[in-house]
Design an enzyme around this catalytic site. Structure first.
Site, PDB file in Angstrom:
ATOM      1  N   SER A 192       3.896  -6.763   0.094  1.00  0.00           N
ATOM      2  CA  SER A 192       5.044  -6.342  -0.667  1.00  0.00           C
ATOM      3  C   SER A 192       5.724  -5.061  -0.172  1.00  0.00           C
ATOM      4  CB  SER A 192       4.643  -6.132  -2.134  1.00  0.00           C
ATOM      5  OG  SER A 192       3.740  -5.057  -2.261  1.00  0.00           O
ATOM      6  N   SER A 248      -0.749  -5.792   0.893  1.00  0.00           N
ATOM      7  CA  SER A 248       0.653  -5.356   0.910  1.00  0.00           C
ATOM      8  C   SER A 248       0.975  -4.193   1.845  1.00  0.00           C
ATOM      9  CB  SER A 248       1.108  -5.001  -0.502  1.00  0.00           C
ATOM     10  OG  SER A 248       1.308  -6.173  -1.254  1.00  0.00           O
ATOM     11  N   LYS A 275       7.550   4.036  -0.767  1.00  0.00           N
ATOM     12  CA  LYS A 275       7.765   2.762  -1.464  1.00  0.00           C
ATOM     13  C   LYS A 275       8.227   3.025  -2.894  1.00  0.00           C
ATOM     14  CE  LYS A 275       5.212  -1.559  -2.438  1.00  0.00           C
ATOM     15  NZ  LYS A 275       3.883  -2.226  -2.334  1.00  0.00           N
TER      16      LYS A 275
END
Lengths: 100, 494
Positions: free
Chosen positions: B154, B178, B79
């Site tokens: 997210s 997330s 990420k």
């Protein structure tokens, strides 16, 4: 939440928002705070606030010098630099009279 | 079976047996990325050169008979909130569009030490704020099961990358769901370890008392393998906890005797989609067949978790994101022609232009909650309710080993469906958010598909530092079901 409060918070947040943004923000924050207000129905008298999930206290280490990042790496992301320094806008306007 | 459909554990076997090299494997995934990522848009950056160089090195090490790390030669997507030295790390924000970290995050160090191949950085909601990945400043990631739907967020890019078989495993972060919510919506396994289990060093902060790093994988075996690599004490993170990391993969195949599953009634009240509800009930029945006992528990303050979270998380964010002032790194607003911008105006213009709408909203909300005159009514109140939420879990865990329920109240929603209604978006985290407030561990595993073919996730929550047990419990379900072996049509083809 009224637009004047939002304007004040935007200033505290250092966000230069347009009038349109302020109006939209007022409406959205009002809706979110309306939802959050359900917390007030709970009686929390005598409840110890929990700011952190771990029961840890301050973490200390010996105050020993250690190598830090090389200057070039520190400055590589600078939006503006002058030699070995970060270059920033003037903190005080030289035109201002600072004598008083 | 195409190689890219396999799990990391299976790929490790093939690499160890010499049936494939890491270079070949990496090429296969790079090929998959160039074919499918234009549709899925999971990757913010693909580092083909770096990945192939690393794969070559690992192959050479293997050939020379040198000792190899646990992820030797396995491609991993990371990420874009985790620092990779010298590589753009953007947080999917205009603010950090050109930022290149001067050091690696602890997570990236661990991956390198395990000989993993970092294949690229994945798209996310800006600064990890959001539940759909639509808040990225650069692009919108699609759900591989239905390209018209969101992947969750997210960590949507990391979840979509694994679901679309563009990487066998990936890394996300979880502040209020997330990792678990996108894992559920993309039909894969995602875990949020106990707060303090994985170092946050080099993780760009959103809400420091809630953020944790964790893995996305196709199954729980891989998840255990990854967490074994990521977990551990790090003196550079003052909230990192110094306790040994169990060998999760050693024990994962052992079922838990006398398993007691806590089922909170609050997780099955209004707002839960009926198809999700029946899939969860069915999963619980599978556990019963395995000898587990269901226990009714109550988490009476569940309904206050979202409200509490949006004070605590935004208050911490408003403080953490104060560092983005355009002085030392990141975006800096430029004066328009003839205009003079003083220091303060430079700050506020920089932040107005560099941050997206959701990030601005959260900074505003957090600043308000901490401001004079409101701090007691909002921030302090929320911290007290946070204590009540944690007490609920302590109480429930005195009666059960694990708490189970849905990960998300609905399957993946349509792109744009909630993007103009922040509150509706916040409520999609209703089942995942309390876990972060309490600092316990949780994970989501696939447990079904809706009639229209969208994945459904089962959430498991356990007391702090009981990940070892959590993986064993999750593996029990996988041993009698095959949801974790499903792959989207997009990957399988006609």
């Amino acid at each position: 939440m009224d637009i004047e409060t939002v304007r004040k918070v935007a200033n505290l947040s250092r966000l230069d928002l347009s009038e349109t943004d302020l109006a939209q923000m007022t409406q959205q924050l009002t809706a979110i705070l309306g939802y959050i207000d359900q917390l007030s129905e709970l009686n929390t008298e005598g409840v110890e606030p929990l700011s952190h999930p771990l029961p840890i206290q301050n973490v200390f280490r010996e105050d020993e010098p250690r190598p830090s990042l090389p200057l070039e790496l520190v400055l590589q992301n600078a939006p503006a630099r002058q030699g070995d320094f970060f270059s920033v806008p003037a903190v005080f306007d030289p035109a201002d009279d600072l004598s008083h | 079976m195409s190689i890219i459909l396999k799990t990391a554990s299976e790929l490790r076997e093939l690499l160890n047996q010499g049936q494939i090299t890491s270079v070949e494997l990496t090429q296969q995934f790079l090929q998959a990325i160039s074919t499918r990522d234009p549709q899925v848009k999971a990757f913010q950056l693909v580092d083909a050169t770096g990945a192939l160089e690393q794969a070559e090195k690992v192959d050479a090490k293997r050939k020379a008979g040198q000792p190899l790390g646990a992820l030797a030669g396995i491609p991993v997507a990371v990420k874009d909130v985790l620092c990779v030295k010298g590589q753009p790390t953007t947080c999917s924000s205009k603010m950090l569009e050109n930022f290149r970290p001067p050091y690696d995050s602890a997570t990236v160090e661990k991956l390198r030490a395990a000989d993993a191949v970092i294949i690229g950085k994945t798209n996310m909601d800006e600064f990890a704020m959001g539940s759909s990945t639509e808040n990225s400043a650069f692009m919108t990631t699609r759900n591989p099961w239905d390209l018209e739907r969101i992947p969750g967020g997210s960590s949507g890019g990391s979840a979509a990358a694994v679901a679309a078989c563009l990487a066998p495993v990936s890394i996300g972060t979880d502040t209020g769901g997330s990792i678990r919510q996108p894992a559920a919506l993309c039909g894969i396994v995602g875990s949020k370890p106990t707060y303090g289990r994985v170092s946050r060093y080099g993780l760009i902060a959103f809400a420091s008392s809630l953020d944790q790093v964790g893995p996305f994988t196709h199954d729980t075996l891989d998840n255990a393998l990854l967490l074994e690599v990521l977990a551990g004490f790090d003196p550079r993170d003052s909230t990192s906890v110094n306790r040994p990391v169990p060998s999760y993969t050693q024990t994962i195949q052992q079922p838990l005797e006398g398993l007691r599953i806590g089922v909170p009634k609050e997780y099955f009240e209004e707002g839960l989609d009926s198809e999700i509800q029946s899939a969860i009930k069915q999963a619980l029945q599978e556990y019963q067949k395995l000898g587990a006992k269901l226990v009714d528990v109550s988490l009476p303050h569940s309904k206050y978790a979202v409200a509490t979270y949006y004070i605590v998380a935004t208050a911490e964010a408003s403080s953490n994101l104060a560092r983005y002032d355009g002085m030392h790194y990141g975006y800096r607003a430029k004066p328009q022609s003839g205009e003079k911008l003083d220091l303060i105006r430079t700050y506020s213009r920089t932040r107005a232009e560099g941050f997206g709408k959701e990030v601005q909203r959260r900074i505003m909300l957090g600043t308000f909650a901490l401001s004079a005159g409101y701090v007691d009514a909002y921030y302090l109140k929320a911290l007290k309710v946070r204590r009540l939420i944690k007490n609920d879990f302590d109480q429930a865990f005195s009666q059960c080993d694990v708490i189970m329920g849905p990960t998300s109240p609905s399957a993946a929603f349509k792109l744009g469906e909630k993007s103009n209604d922040p509150l509706a978006m916040y409520l999609s985290d209703i089942y995942t958010i309390a876990c972060n407030l309490a600092g316990i561990a949780g994970m989501s595993i696939p447990c079904g598909l809706t009639r229209t073919g969208l994945p459904i996730g089962l959430q498991l929550q356990v007391p702090p530092f009981e990940e070892e047990k959590m993986f064993r419990i999750a593996r029990m379900y996988e041993s009698v079901t095959d949801w974790h072996t499903r792959r989207p049509q997009l990957v399988l083809g006609k």
